[in-house]
Design an enzyme around this catalytic site. Structure first.
Site, PDB file in Angstrom:
ATOM      1  N   HIS A 278      -0.371   3.509  -1.887  1.00  0.00           N
ATOM      2  CA  HIS A 278      -1.085   3.538  -3.077  1.00  0.00           C
ATOM      3  C   HIS A 278      -2.442   2.767  -3.029  1.00  0.00           C
ATOM      4  CE1 HIS A 278       3.075   3.932  -4.019  1.00  0.00           C
ATOM      5  NE2 HIS A 278       2.875   4.626  -5.033  1.00  0.00           N
TER       6      HIS A 278
ATOM      7  N   ASP B 279       0.567  -1.267  -1.531  1.00  0.00           N
ATOM      8  CA  ASP B 279       1.193  -1.101  -0.340  1.00  0.00           C
ATOM      9  C   ASP B 279       0.318   0.010   0.167  1.00  0.00           C
ATOM     10  OD1 ASP B 279       1.767   1.596  -1.392  1.00  0.00           O
ATOM     11  OD2 ASP B 279       3.866   0.812  -2.204  1.00  0.00           O
TER      12      ASP B 279
ATOM     13  N   SER C 277       2.812   8.333  -9.416  1.00  0.00           N
ATOM     14  CA  SER C 277       2.472   6.760  -9.394  1.00  0.00           C
ATOM     15  C   SER C 277       1.058   6.623  -9.400  1.00  0.00           C
ATOM     16  CB  SER C 277       3.663   6.108  -8.435  1.00  0.00           C
ATOM     17  OG  SER C 277       3.258   6.719  -7.138  1.00  0.00           O
TER      18      SER C 277
END
Length: 439
Positions: free
Chosen positions: A345, A342, A45
């Site tokens: 990340h 968050d 991600s």
């Protein structure tokens, strides 16, 4: 290699003169980068530009990758996934990529925070060991190959039993290797079973060979209530080579004797015809393989530490797997601390580390990337590319050590040049005085 330097271009003569006056020039930078545009990154991600969410956060704020690279065509990344996860489980992303300089920034999507175990009383530590062995082999082979992709492995089983999913936990279900159920005409699991499978279309393949390492109890229909020792092997029908191993641990799948879980070895196999053989318990067959194509000149891979913020448990298996000379490991010294998305990340320091992908560098080495190929105070260890000349630090200033032969030649040429200049000056002065006398 000693600490002497290869002769450099004439333009570096000024650097030779000035290197003792310059401290810290062209130090290695803690980044991942590339020597040219022939590179590729495998990620999750933190480098997945296609991830879509509607939570009001700034666009692409989950990335550690610079968004300018999103359309480079040099990234294969999937949120929530990893190469290890796709290799073993039904949660699959078709990672595919090719390049001379390969970078990995993934792995955290299968970590102790997930706590995966095949069986209720299984052992997640065995899966951490599987992860380390998988990545160690993957990194080693991708230092030798340009292309990575996934392929399906076809197999032929002559019995009536069907594949069974006995290894699953929460959202993950294992489907590589495939388990074949016990044939109904056998009372227990003490029988030999086998299946043929074929590997074709790639230079080499990475496949799993796994056993339940411990004492496995048979099914509830087993009247003898026996325990079995798993034994699996692959046999190359074309060459006669046999690969295999047995379970060795005295553990089970009960609260009183826990720890039974799948232990995997990872094999590099060549194209050909194979036979999977089980001497006891369930037959396992590889259903997926990593396809390695296009051999290249040896070029170490670069691995960025893939970990969570400290609020979630991580592991160091990619660091364990990344060893010299085939792998350079890159990390930061601080806790991972995300930004607006968050805490997991968008870390500032990891963004700096990956910012090196925006440009080419001259040299990649164990210590980091060197921007220039002229002079550095640090000798590049396992350097690749056009690496800088060595310069030892002595006292308060660097002392540059060069191959003495070119330095001597430069001195001789400089001396000859000085003599010629002095001769010409004296000649023209004498000529001038003669003409004045004649006038």
């Amino acid at each position: 290699m000693g600490r002497m330097c290869i002769a450099m271009a004439p333009r570096t003569l000024l650097l030779l003169i000035g290197c003792q006056l310059v401290f810290g020039f062209n130090e290695p930078i803690n980044i991942v980068s590339h020597l040219n545009d022939d590179w590729f990154l495998f990620g999750d991600s933190r480098s997945d530009c296609t991830y879509v969410e509607n939570n009001g956060h700034p666009k692409l704020d989950w990335l550690d990758l610079d968004p300018k690279l999103c359309n480079s065509g040099k990234i294969a990344a999937k949120s929530g996934n990893s190469l290890f996860r796709s290799f073993h489980f039904t949660d699959f992303y078709n990672y595919t990529g090719e390049g001379d300089q390969i970078i990995f920034y993934e792995g955290v999507s299968f970590s102790p925070s997930h706590g995966f175990k095949c069986l209720v009383e299984g052992d997640n530590n065995k899966w951490m060991g599987n992860k380390a062995r998988f990545y160690a082999l993957l990194y080693k082979k991708m230092a030798q190959y340009r292309s990575l992709s996934f392929v399906t492995v076809p197999y032929a089983y002559g019995g009536n039993a069907k594949p069974t999913s006995i290894c699953k936990d929460k959202t993950l279900t294992l489907n590589n290797p495939t388990f074949i159920s016990k044939e109904s005409n056998y009372v227990d699991y003490y029988y030999v079973s086998e299946a043929n499978f074929t590997l074709q279309g790639c230079d080499e393949f990475i496949v799993p060979l796994c056993v339940f390492n411990g004492h496995s109890r048979g099914s509830s229909s087993d009247p003898a209530n026996k325990y079995y020792t798993d034994s699996q092997s692959y046999y190359n029908i074309d060459t006669g080579v046999l690969y295999g191993f047995n379970s060795t641990l005295d553990v089970g799948n009960t609260a009183q004797n826990p720890g039974l879980d799948l232990t995997c070895m990872y094999l590099v196999l060549t194209p050909g015809n194979y036979k999977a053989v089980s001497l006891e318990y369930l037959l396992t067959i590889p259903s997926k393989a990593i396809c390695l194509r296009k051999p290249k000149r040896f070029m170490p891979v670069q691995v960025v530490d893939s970990r969570w913020n400290s609020t979630r448990q991580s592991d160091n298996m990619t660091a364990v797997a990344c060893q010299l000379p085939y792998c350079f490991f890159r990390n930061t010294s601080a806790d991972y601390s995300g930004d607006t998305h968050d805490v997991h990340h968008g870390d500032f320091y990891f963004r700096q580390l990956l910012s090196g992908l925006l440009y080419n560098v001259s040299c990649i080495a164990q210590q980091g990337a060197f921007l220039y190929n002229n002079v550095s105070s640090i000798w590049p260890v396992y350097g690749y590319g056009h690496c800088p000349t060595a310069a030892n630090i002595g006292y308060m200033a660097p002392v540059c050590l060069y191959d003495p032969l070119p330095v001597i030649l430069l001195g001789v040429l400089l001396g000859i040049a000085v003599l010629i200049i002095v001769f010409l000056i004296l000649y023209f002065m004498a000529d001038s005085s003669v003409r004045l006398h004649e006038a």
